[in-house]
Design a protein around this motif. Structure first.
Motif, mmCIF file in Angstrom:
data_model
loop_
_atom_site.group_PDB
_atom_site.id
_atom_site.type_symbol
_atom_site.label_atom_id
_atom_site.label_comp_id
_atom_site.label_asym_id
_atom_site.label_seq_id
_atom_site.Cartn_x
_atom_site.Cartn_y
_atom_site.Cartn_z
ATOM 1 N N PRO A 268 0.821 -1.222 0.000
ATOM 2 C CA PRO A 268 0.000 0.000 0.000
ATOM 3 C C PRO A 268 0.850 1.265 0.000
ATOM 4 O O PRO A 268 0.528 2.242 -0.678
ATOM 5 C CB PRO A 268 -0.815 -0.131 1.296
ATOM 6 C CG PRO A 268 -0.817 -1.595 1.600
ATOM 7 C CD PRO A 268 0.522 -2.090 1.154
ATOM 8 N N ASN A 269 1.963 1.229 0.733
ATOM 9 C CA ASN A 269 2.865 2.385 0.784
ATOM 10 C C ASN A 269 3.494 2.639 -0.577
ATOM 11 O O ASN A 269 3.665 3.790 -0.995
ATOM 12 C CB ASN A 269 3.952 2.142 1.826
ATOM 13 C CG ASN A 269 4.892 3.338 1.978
ATOM 14 O OD1 ASN A 269 4.449 4.462 2.106
ATOM 15 N ND2 ASN A 269 6.181 3.065 1.963
ATOM 16 N N HIS A 270 3.847 1.560 -1.292
ATOM 17 C CA HIS A 270 4.445 1.727 -2.609
ATOM 18 C C HIS A 270 3.510 2.464 -3.554
ATOM 19 O O HIS A 270 3.944 3.348 -4.309
ATOM 20 C CB HIS A 270 4.826 0.366 -3.196
ATOM 21 C CG HIS A 270 6.078 -0.206 -2.609
ATOM 22 N ND1 HIS A 270 6.627 -1.394 -3.028
ATOM 23 C CD2 HIS A 270 6.893 0.257 -1.626
ATOM 24 C CE1 HIS A 270 7.721 -1.642 -2.326
ATOM 25 N NE2 HIS A 270 7.891 -0.670 -1.465
ATOM 26 N N TRP A 271 2.220 2.103 -3.545
ATOM 27 C CA TRP A 271 1.327 2.789 -4.468
ATOM 28 C C TRP A 271 1.117 4.241 -4.065
ATOM 29 O O TRP A 271 0.989 5.125 -4.927
ATOM 30 C CB TRP A 271 -0.017 2.079 -4.596
ATOM 31 C CG TRP A 271 -0.817 2.735 -5.683
ATOM 32 C CD1 TRP A 271 -1.907 3.533 -5.553
ATOM 33 C CD2 TRP A 271 -0.505 2.718 -7.082
ATOM 34 N NE1 TRP A 271 -2.307 4.003 -6.774
ATOM 35 C CE2 TRP A 271 -1.456 3.508 -7.732
ATOM 36 C CE3 TRP A 271 0.496 2.101 -7.836
ATOM 37 C CZ2 TRP A 271 -1.445 3.719 -9.105
ATOM 38 C CZ3 TRP A 271 0.503 2.295 -9.201
ATOM 39 C CH2 TRP A 271 -0.462 3.092 -9.820
ATOM 40 N N GLU A 272 1.113 4.527 -2.775
ATOM 41 C CA GLU A 272 1.029 5.914 -2.327
ATOM 42 C C GLU A 272 2.226 6.715 -2.839
ATOM 43 O O GLU A 272 2.082 7.884 -3.243
ATOM 44 C CB GLU A 272 0.969 5.978 -0.801
ATOM 45 C CG GLU A 272 -0.342 5.486 -0.210
ATOM 46 C CD GLU A 272 -0.350 5.559 1.313
ATOM 47 O OE1 GLU A 272 0.638 6.082 1.875
ATOM 48 O OE2 GLU A 272 -1.325 5.099 1.921
ATOM 49 N N ILE A 273 3.401 6.089 -2.845
ATOM 50 C CA ILE A 273 4.600 6.753 -3.363
ATOM 51 C C ILE A 273 4.450 7.039 -4.847
ATOM 52 O O ILE A 273 4.821 8.113 -5.333
ATOM 53 C CB ILE A 273 5.843 5.880 -3.092
ATOM 54 C CG1 ILE A 273 6.136 5.840 -1.589
ATOM 55 C CG2 ILE A 273 7.057 6.396 -3.861
ATOM 56 C CD1 ILE A 273 7.214 4.850 -1.207
ATOM 57 N N GLU B 283 1.667 7.567 -6.550
ATOM 58 C CA GLU B 283 0.721 8.662 -6.746
ATOM 59 C C GLU B 283 1.324 10.005 -6.341
ATOM 60 O O GLU B 283 1.182 11.008 -7.061
ATOM 61 C CB GLU B 283 -0.553 8.396 -5.949
ATOM 62 C CG GLU B 283 -1.378 7.216 -6.473
ATOM 63 C CD GLU B 283 -2.632 6.985 -5.673
ATOM 64 O OE1 GLU B 283 -3.659 6.644 -6.286
ATOM 65 O OE2 GLU B 283 -2.589 7.125 -4.439
ATOM 66 N N LYS B 284 2.001 10.016 -5.209
ATOM 67 C CA LYS B 284 2.594 11.269 -4.717
ATOM 68 C C LYS B 284 3.684 11.763 -5.656
ATOM 69 O O LYS B 284 3.727 12.952 -6.010
ATOM 70 C CB LYS B 284 3.157 11.059 -3.319
ATOM 71 C CG LYS B 284 3.814 12.308 -2.725
ATOM 72 C CD LYS B 284 4.366 12.038 -1.334
ATOM 73 C CE LYS B 284 5.060 13.276 -0.777
ATOM 74 N NZ LYS B 284 5.645 13.009 0.571
ATOM 75 N N ARG C 192 -4.592 3.167 -10.561
ATOM 76 C CA ARG C 192 -4.414 1.829 -9.986
ATOM 77 C C ARG C 192 -4.595 0.727 -11.034
ATOM 78 O O ARG C 192 -4.119 -0.384 -10.836
ATOM 79 C CB ARG C 192 -5.412 1.613 -8.837
ATOM 80 C CG ARG C 192 -4.984 2.234 -7.527
ATOM 81 C CD ARG C 192 -5.944 1.889 -6.404
ATOM 82 N NE ARG C 192 -5.520 2.516 -5.152
ATOM 83 C CZ ARG C 192 -4.755 1.934 -4.237
ATOM 84 N NH1 ARG C 192 -4.344 0.697 -4.436
ATOM 85 N NH2 ARG C 192 -4.423 2.570 -3.137
ATOM 86 N N TRP D 142 -1.407 -0.851 -11.978
ATOM 87 C CA TRP D 142 -0.617 -1.522 -10.940
ATOM 88 C C TRP D 142 -0.822 -3.027 -11.072
ATOM 89 O O TRP D 142 -1.950 -3.525 -11.012
ATOM 90 C CB TRP D 142 -1.060 -1.038 -9.565
ATOM 91 C CG TRP D 142 -0.216 -1.521 -8.431
ATOM 92 C CD1 TRP D 142 1.042 -2.066 -8.480
ATOM 93 C CD2 TRP D 142 -0.561 -1.488 -7.039
ATOM 94 N NE1 TRP D 142 1.498 -2.375 -7.225
ATOM 95 C CE2 TRP D 142 0.531 -2.028 -6.323
ATOM 96 C CE3 TRP D 142 -1.684 -1.057 -6.338
ATOM 97 C CZ2 TRP D 142 0.518 -2.143 -4.934
ATOM 98 C CZ3 TRP D 142 -1.685 -1.182 -4.957
ATOM 99 C CH2 TRP D 142 -0.589 -1.709 -4.262
ATOM 100 N N THR E 95 -4.178 -4.382 -0.249
ATOM 101 C CA THR E 95 -3.544 -3.347 -1.063
ATOM 102 C C THR E 95 -4.430 -2.141 -1.327
ATOM 103 O O THR E 95 -3.935 -1.074 -1.693
ATOM 104 C CB THR E 95 -3.125 -3.930 -2.424
ATOM 105 O OG1 THR E 95 -4.292 -4.434 -3.095
ATOM 106 C CG2 THR E 95 -2.113 -5.058 -2.241
#
Length: 379
Positions: free
Chosen positions: A201-206, A208-209, A220, A223, A301
């Protein structure tokens, strides 16, 4: 498909096994197949995914074909972009470009590339490739390992605006940072590693940011996650088909060849595929059990676009084919939406049947009451 094969099996036989699998996957309606690039170690005998996929393209009709992945630090980026656009033309738009830095230090050592330079090289090369694919003007780049001078691709793009591109990620956030920076997809090859899975989950936040910081947009739907999957009629059968081969893969590839510490160790300190299954790092069991595990991964995720079955050759070719068929018939339709209308129609029929039954009972009771009343009145 890395693809993984025991080095005790001849490569020509391994290639044919994989090509026949891809033919079956195409017939069964699977969406995509990805093939990797490796040059050492014995377990992964495909040095050029583009050539392999070109052969697969001639033996299939619909399945999309991805490089999973091209190790950009080993190649001139213009050649990578041009070869993939060429292959996309030959396949009428079925190609996807997956890229990475190169996973095996033994590969980089042979090419004289320091291990700490593979990822920076990948990022520089990917920037050049995206500029070439986006065709916003001639591309000029000067580095200590490649140069481009007013470079443009002469071949047209089949897919608009260009073929899909995705970056490999394992445990670190480096892949996610590159995906966001360049506005491309994320291919989580290490999604089945316990440490990496917790970071998903943190990877996808990275992604997007970082995309927002660089004026890019991501979805998504771009992904992709990877995990070993094997399906059989019973859990006992599924386990019997993969445990021994899975142990051989974990120990032979990860421990002995790649030098990883024991993954999912048993009481003797050796890697155990059964422990991997118990940790939900491989989804093995009946269609219901595998579907439940996929739902669990979705919840973990927050959602993703694609799920790839990691083909690790744990099961025999015949058992793998049977698993693909059962997955296509009883697992995949639960997630593709193709059952929605059928199930809704069936539910309406059930409700209508129940309501109709109630109306018939009520009508019969009413008729019986009338008959009773008439009998009581002496009619």
């Amino acid at each position: 498909m890395a693809p993984f094969h025991s080095p005790k099996q001849g490569p020509a036989r391994s290639y044919e096994e994989d090509l026949r699998s891809i033919e079956l996957l195409d017939e069964l309606g699977f969406d995509e197949v990805w093939v990797g690039e490796h040059h050492s170690g014995g377990w992964e005998p495909v040095p050029s995914p583009e050539l392999f996929l070109a052969v697969a393209a001639g033996r299939t009709q619909h399945i999309r074909l991805g490089t999973g992945v091209v190790s950009l630090s080993y190649h001139h980026p213009f050649h990578v972009a041009e070869r993939l656009v060429f292959l996309d033309l030959l396949t009428r738009g079925r190609v996807m470009l997956g890229v990475g830095p190169g996973a095996l230090t033994t590969d980089a050592d042979m090419f004289g590339i320091p291990a700490d330079q593979t990822r920076p090289r990948m990022d520089i090369a990917l920037a050049a490739i995206m500029d070439l694919l986006r065709r916003e003007g001639p591309v000029s780049v000067s580095t200590d390992w490649f140069e481009l001078h007013d470079a443009v691709l002469q071949l047209p793009s089949v897919q608009v605006p260009h073929l899909p591109v995705t970056v490999a990620s394992t445990s670190s956030p480096a892949g996610a940072l590159s995906a966001g920076k360049h506005g491309v997809g994320l291919l989580s090859l290490g999604a089945y590693f316990p440490a990496a899975r917790l970071q998903l989950p943190n990877h996808w936040e990275i992604v997007e940011k970082t995309a927002a910081e660089n004026g890019r947009t991501v979805s998504r739907s771009e992904w992709t996650l990877v995990t070993p999957i094997h399906v059989a009629a019973t859990r006992e059968q599924a386990l019997a088909e993969v445990v021994a081969g899975g142990d051989h893969w974990l120990r032979g590839y990860y421990n002995d060849t790649a030098g990883f510490p024991a993954m999912f160790p048993d009481e003797g300190g050796k890697s155990s595929y059964l422990n991997m299954i118990d940790a939900r790092s491989a989804f093995v069991g009946t269609p219901d059990e595998v579907a439940e595990s996929i739902e669990w991964l979705w919840e973990l995720t927050g959602g993703f676009g694609s799920l790839l079955i990691l083909e690790n050759s744990a099961a025999s070719p015949a058992a793998r084919r049977a698993s693909y068929q059962l997955f296509a018939r009883e697992v995949a339709p639960r997630f593709t939406g193709e059952l929605d209308q059928l199930l809704a129609s069936q539910r309406r029929a059930v409700v209508a049947r129940e309501e109709g039954y109630a109306r018939r009972i009520a009508a019969q009771e009413k008729a019986y009451a009338k008959l009773t009343d008439r009998a009581g009145a002496g009619e």
